[in-house]
Design an enzyme around this catalytic site. Structure first.
Site, PDB file in Angstrom:
ATOM      1  N   CYS A 286      -4.043   5.915  -3.556  1.00  0.00           N
ATOM      2  CA  CYS A 286      -3.729   6.996  -4.491  1.00  0.00           C
ATOM      3  C   CYS A 286      -2.783   6.404  -5.541  1.00  0.00           C
ATOM      4  CB  CYS A 286      -3.072   8.127  -3.707  1.00  0.00           C
ATOM      5  SG  CYS A 286      -2.716   9.578  -4.684  1.00  0.00           S
TER       6      CYS A 286
ATOM      7  N   CYS B 167       1.778  -5.768 -16.316  1.00  0.00           N
ATOM      8  CA  CYS B 167       1.592  -7.219 -16.466  1.00  0.00           C
ATOM      9  C   CYS B 167       0.156  -7.651 -16.714  1.00  0.00           C
ATOM     10  CB  CYS B 167       2.130  -7.939 -15.235  1.00  0.00           C
ATOM     11  SG  CYS B 167       1.106  -7.766 -13.752  1.00  0.00           S
TER      12      CYS B 167
ATOM     13  N   CYS C 181      -2.953  -3.793 -13.944  1.00  0.00           N
ATOM     14  CA  CYS C 181      -1.575  -3.302 -13.924  1.00  0.00           C
ATOM     15  C   CYS C 181      -1.142  -3.112 -15.369  1.00  0.00           C
ATOM     16  CB  CYS C 181      -0.671  -4.313 -13.231  1.00  0.00           C
ATOM     17  SG  CYS C 181       1.085  -3.885 -13.304  1.00  0.00           S
TER      18      CYS C 181
ATOM     19  N   CYS D  86       2.170  -3.823  -7.379  1.00  0.00           N
ATOM     20  CA  CYS D  86       1.481  -4.968  -7.963  1.00  0.00           C
ATOM     21  C   CYS D  86       2.108  -6.240  -7.394  1.00  0.00           C
ATOM     22  CB  CYS D  86       1.618  -4.944  -9.483  1.00  0.00           C
ATOM     23  SG  CYS D  86       0.935  -6.409 -10.299  1.00  0.00           S
TER      24      CYS D  86
END
Length: 153
Positions: free
Chosen positions: A132, A61, A58, A107
Site C-alpha cells: 500500500c 531519487c 521513487c 526505498c
C-alpha cells in the site's frame, strides 16, 4: 513472510542528502510523506486508480520500484502492488507507530518512506501481499516514455 522474515534496520547503499537538500528538492507534501513518513489521504493520490502500463519510480531519487504488472485494484484508496520490481529495491522496517503493528516499506536507494505492506488479507494475488504505497512517493514512467528502448515486461 515479507522480506524473508528479516527486519532491515540499516540502509547500507542509501543516497545521502541533508535535510535542507531534501526540503529544497521536494514539495512540502512530498517531503512530509517521503522524509517524515506521512500519509496522503485515501482516494486523493495521482495513481490510486491508474491502469497505465509502466514503471513506478521513487519520486525522491528515481529508483525503479514497482511496475504496472504487479499493480492491482485493492479498493483501499492508495496504489497497491503485490510485489516490488525485484527484491532489494525496497527495504522493510517494523513500524509500531500510532498503536499499530505494521511493516513500513522504504526505498532501498534513498531511504524514503513509501508506505506499508500487509499480508494475508485474502487478495487473489500471487503473493497474498498488498504493498500500500502513497502516490506522492511515486512517479510513473509510462511504457514507451522511458526513451531507453528497453522492455520492462
Amino acid at each position: 513472510m515479507v522480506g524473508g522474515g528479516q527486519e532491515d534496520t540499516a540502509a547500507a547503499n542509501t543516497l545521502q542528502k541533508t535535510d535542507a537538500q531534501w526540503r529544497e528538492e521536494l514539495t512540502p507534501e512530498e517531503y512530509h510523506v517521503l522524509r517524515q513518513a506521512g500519509t496522503e489521504r485515501p482516494y486523493t493520490g495521482e495513481y490510486w486508480d491508474t491502469h497505465t502500463e509502466g514503471v513506478y519510480q521513487c519520486r525522491a531519487c528515481g529508483a525503479e520500484l514497482f511496475t504496472s504488472n504487479e499493480k492491482f485494484d485493492s479498493h483501499c484508496g492508495w496504489p497497491s502492488f503485490w510485489a516490488p520490481l525485484t527484491e532489494g529495491k525496497v527495504r522493510y522496517i517494523h513500524d509500531r507507530t500510532l498503536g499499530m503493528d505494521r511493516i513500513e516499506v522504504r526505498c532501498a536507494s534513498c531511504d524514503s518512506h513509501l508506505g506499508h505492506v500487509f499480508e494475508g488479507e485474502g487478495y487473489g494475488t500471487p503473493t497474498d501481499q498488498r504493498y500500500c504505497i502513497n502516490s506522492v512517493s511515486l512517479r510513473l514512467v509510462a511504457k514507451g516514455d522511458a526513451g531507453d528502448g528497453q522492455s520492462r515486461d
